[in-house]
Design an enzyme around this catalytic site. Sequence first.
Site, PDB file in Angstrom:
ATOM      1  CD  GLU A 146      -2.281  -1.343   2.890  1.00 31.50           C
ATOM      2  OE1 GLU A 146      -2.728  -2.432   3.251  1.00 31.50           O
ATOM      3  OE2 GLU A 146      -2.273  -0.333   3.607  1.00 31.50           O
TER       4      GLU A 146
ATOM      5  NE  ARG B 117      -0.103   5.099  16.008  1.00 31.22           N
ATOM      6  CZ  ARG B 117       0.819   5.363  16.938  1.00 31.22           C
ATOM      7  NH1 ARG B 117       0.959   6.602  17.384  1.00 31.22           N
ATOM      8  NH2 ARG B 117       1.583   4.404  17.418  1.00 31.22           N
TER       9      ARG B 117
ATOM     10  CE  LYS C  21       4.792   5.307   7.130  1.00 34.43           C
ATOM     11  NZ  LYS C  21       4.466   6.741   7.361  1.00 34.43           N
TER      12      LYS C  21
HETATM   13  N1  LIG Z   1       0.000   5.610   6.559  1.00 38.86           N
HETATM   14  C1  LIG Z   1      -0.473   4.646   5.789  1.00 38.86           C
HETATM   15  O1  LIG Z   1      -0.776   4.869   4.601  1.00 38.86           O
HETATM   16  N2  LIG Z   1      -0.657   3.345   6.343  1.00 38.86           N
HETATM   17  N3  LIG Z   1      -0.459   3.019   7.644  1.00 38.86           N
HETATM   18  C2  LIG Z   1      -0.771   1.722   7.718  1.00 38.86           C
HETATM   19  C3  LIG Z   1      -0.736   0.934   8.950  1.00 38.86           C
HETATM   20  C4  LIG Z   1      -0.277   1.370  10.157  1.00 38.86           C
HETATM   21  C5  LIG Z   1      -0.450   0.282  11.013  1.00 38.86           C
HETATM   22  C6  LIG Z   1      -1.005  -0.741  10.302  1.00 38.86           C
HETATM   23  O2  LIG Z   1      -1.191  -0.327   8.997  1.00 38.86           O
HETATM   24  N4  LIG Z   1      -1.147   1.214   6.536  1.00 38.86           N
HETATM   25  C7  LIG Z   1      -1.074   2.218   5.666  1.00 38.86           C
HETATM   26  N5  LIG Z   1      -1.377   2.151   4.341  1.00 38.86           N
END
Ligand SMILES: NC(=O)n1nc(-c2ccco2)nc1N
Length: 323
Positions: free
Chosen positions: A111, A134, A113
């Site tokens: 994915e 969060r 980020k």
């Molecule tokens: N920031 C972001 O795009 N994240 N963050 C997570 C994540 C953080 C903890 C588990 O999954 N997954 C994606 N795509």
Amino acid sequence: MQAIQDEIKQLTDQLNQHNYRYYVDDAPSIPDVEYDRLMRRLQALEAEYPELALGDSPTQRVGGEALSKFNQVTHLKPMLSLDNVFSEEEFNAFYKRVDDKLAEAPAFCCEPKLDGLAVSILYRDGVFERAATRGDGTVGEDITENVRTIKSVPLRLRGSGFPPLLEVRGEVFMPKAAFEAVNDKARAKGEKLFVNPRNAAAGSLRQLDSKITASRSLAFYAYALGVVEPETWPLAASHFEQLMQLKEWGCPVSSEVKVCADIPSVLAYYQDILTRRSELAYEIDGVVLKVNDIAQQQTLGFVAKAPRWATAYKFPAQEEITL
Ligand SMILES: NC(=O)n1nc(-c2ccco2)nc1N
């Protein structure tokens, strides 16, 4: 009165459907002028018959009374922080640590980020109930009224098959185009500029006045399921399928999410997203690689707060853009 109730229900469902098509399907279904006409009609009816307004009415996207402070929220399940890797060698070491603990070689859900703010959104019987930042992973701030104004966040889940309590975790971000527009407006008014879309999203989301949040064109992509009650509720066996399920229920998910079954295809994904980074409509600072099979994730568990089964493979820092 029944006719009024029917018209309010019909307008509410129509406008929510157009919102879904526009923000989740990326396929606008009516011209803005028509959307605005329907919205004005619904606002007029709700102003005349406030007791008939529905819980998922899109008129509440405009924000409500300003708060004096944010209440604290204790997450039902801690929100994870991700470990990072910064090179192919470090990724290979992560892969080996994971592979050594599994009977089968892991496939990864990959994915982008997103560089925004992680949020937790609770849906009770499919209805948007509460949203929180969060925070430190255990305690966050209640930003329900602000998240309610984000047009791509469903106020009611679509379809069926969702559990009585569903937590959707994802990132609230400000698309690059919205960031430029917000700064153009601030510049024209001689106000302080935001340094980057992440700061702009944080500043817009942690506003006590949700009307200001509503004016900032924030967006949201879901990236994980959080708490599900009852825990016995049947869920998809892989992270990717769970994301597709969230999308079916009306939550937007990045179209760049894909499953890579081996190291070469994960590295190719990283390179492809890095190459296309400047063309994406939103800022990212790497890719997130998660073991796709849920049972394998459970085998791997967590170390301290970070999952053993995921890592963020960060891009080299971009030269700081000075405004
Ligand atoms: N920031 C972001 O795009 N994240 N963050 C997570 C994540 C953080 C903890 C588990 O999954 N997954 C994606 N795509």
